[in-house]
Design an enzyme around this catalytic site. Structure first.
Site, PDB file in Angstrom:
ATOM      1  N   ARG A   1      59.750 -36.448   2.832  1.00 57.36           N
ATOM      2  CA  ARG A   1      59.816 -35.403   1.859  1.00 57.36           C
ATOM      3  C   ARG A   1      60.278 -34.020   2.412  1.00 57.36           C
ATOM      4  NH1 ARG A   1      55.709 -31.925   2.637  1.00 57.36           N
ATOM      5  NH2 ARG A   1      53.780 -32.683   3.762  1.00 57.36           N
TER       6      ARG A   1
ATOM      7  N   GLU B   1      42.016 -41.015  15.363  1.00 53.30           N
ATOM      8  CA  GLU B   1      43.149 -41.968  16.060  1.00 53.30           C
ATOM      9  C   GLU B   1      42.362 -43.425  16.250  1.00 53.30           C
ATOM     10  OE1 GLU B   1      46.048 -40.328  16.612  1.00 53.30           O
ATOM     11  OE2 GLU B   1      45.553 -38.337  16.881  1.00 53.30           O
TER      12      GLU B   1
ATOM     13  N   ARG C   1      46.178 -42.778   2.510  1.00 54.89           N
ATOM     14  CA  ARG C   1      47.144 -43.787   3.225  1.00 54.89           C
ATOM     15  C   ARG C   1      47.012 -45.019   2.958  1.00 54.89           C
ATOM     16  NH1 ARG C   1      44.432 -40.084   6.914  1.00 54.89           N
ATOM     17  NH2 ARG C   1      45.946 -38.649   7.854  1.00 54.89           N
TER      18      ARG C   1
END
EC number: 4.8.1.8
Length: 348
Positions: free
Chosen positions: A94, A220, A157
């Site tokens: 994008r 993470e 996500r």
């Protein structure tokens, strides 16, 4: 203990031509003796151009590929690209205005772009950024990434793999790995000896009650999963190793034989999120996908500095297969245009 994977870093000389500006969050792929580079950002969230850059490994010079056919109109960041045969496949990305791109191919023989799939339509893949992409001889695979929203009810996500059958020109979603599987962006994603491996990445916690590393639901990851197309089964893989990589995302990765090779990446996100550099690594690790043991590799004195948000691919240079790394974000938060290659000398 002797290391089972030996290799050496080299810096790839770039002699000029139409050189792409320093960038991160872009895609690269290799066909024959040519490297192709597309998309990227500098500064954060500012996409650069929609040119397809070509690096010739024989002359070490850059050029821009002819822009014929259905040329992607949006200058994109957070895109990914793979090569199958003589064609490149570019998915998503994008610009700053949140205009998302679709799915295209580029025929390197005909030098022509072709529009393949409109994303975000019901029944097909959703538009996204910061996803991962890999391929085999018959398919293009897309994993994870950050959602645009689209027509379907989707988390921020993704945790699923979208598979594109090249011969049929059709998409299918592979079996859902289940609620325990983390939704991730910027994860490692490779085909290794016929199986699909998803490893590490920047994840969203499944349970909002679970405390995370940052006091939010983003962290993470250090989890490793494998999907076997023959059985259509997912497996969470328990890896071991005295020198096992810490949690990370946005790292370079490649498949060489039975090995997954990784380098660098973001090991702690910045307080300003994507606007800052975060804590970046310059460590290299290899996972034996048969013994499931990690080991660290060094690769000699010519080693890239700390970096993440790179573009990477598996390729062969001077007869040696290895990990090619281009661009990325440095600890200064500047982008680089450097190119390095980790050549595998031997593996057992």
């Amino acid at each position: 203990m002797a290391r089972t994977l030996q290799g050496e870093w080299m810096k790839v000389e770039q002699k000029g031509g139409q050189v792409p500006a320093p960038r991160s969050s872009h895609g690269i792929a290799v066909i024959g003796d040519k490297l192709y580079c597309f998309g990227g950002e500098d500064p954060p969230y500012e996409s650069i151009d929609n040119d397809l850059y070509v690096f010739d490994f024989n002359t070490h010079t850059w050029s821009i590929a002819p822009a014929n056919g259905d040329v992607p109109k949006t200058r994109v960041l957070g895109t990914r690209m793979v090569a199958v045969g003589t064609k490149l496949y570019v998915f998503g990305g994008r610009n700053k205005q949140l205009e998302f791109e679709d799915f295209y191919s580029y025929d390197t023989v005909k030098e022509e772009w072709k529009f393949l799939t409109k994303l975000d339509e019901k029944g097909g893949p959703e538009a996204r950024t910061f996803h991962s992409m890999t391929s085999d001889e018959n398919h293009v695979y897309v994993f994870g990434g950050v959602s645009k929203g689209g027509l379907n009810a989707t988390p921020f996500r993704f945790r699923t793999i979208e598979a594109y059958n090249i011969a049929e020109g059709k998409w299918a979603q592979l079996p859902d790995p289940g609620e325990d599987f983390e939704k991730r962006g910027m994860a490692g994603f490779l085909v290794v000896q016929g199986k699909l491996w998803v490893f590490y990445g920047f994840a969203t916690a499944n349970d909002p009650k679970i405390p995370t590393l940052y006091g939010s639901q983003d962290y993470e990851s250090n989890r490793v999963h494998c999907y076997d197309p023959a059985t259509q089964k997912w497996t969470e893989v328990e890896t071991t190793g005295f020198e096992k990589p810490s949690r990370r995302s946005c790292f370079a990765h490649a498949a060489v034989g039975k090995y997954i090779i990784i380098f660098g990446g973001e090991i702690e996100r910045d307080p300003e999120a994507h606007q800052g550099p975060g804590t970046l690594s310059r460590e290299g690790f290899a996972l034996d996908t048969e013994t499931l043991v990690w080991e660290r590799y060094e690769g000699g004195p010519i080693k890239p500095s700390n970096r993440g948000w790179v573009a990477s691919t598996t390729t062969t240079i001077n007869g040696k297969k290895g990990l090619l790394v281009h661009g990325g974000k440095l600890m200064t938060n500047e982008r680089t245009d450097e190119m390095y290659f980790f050549a595998v000398n031997s593996s057992t």
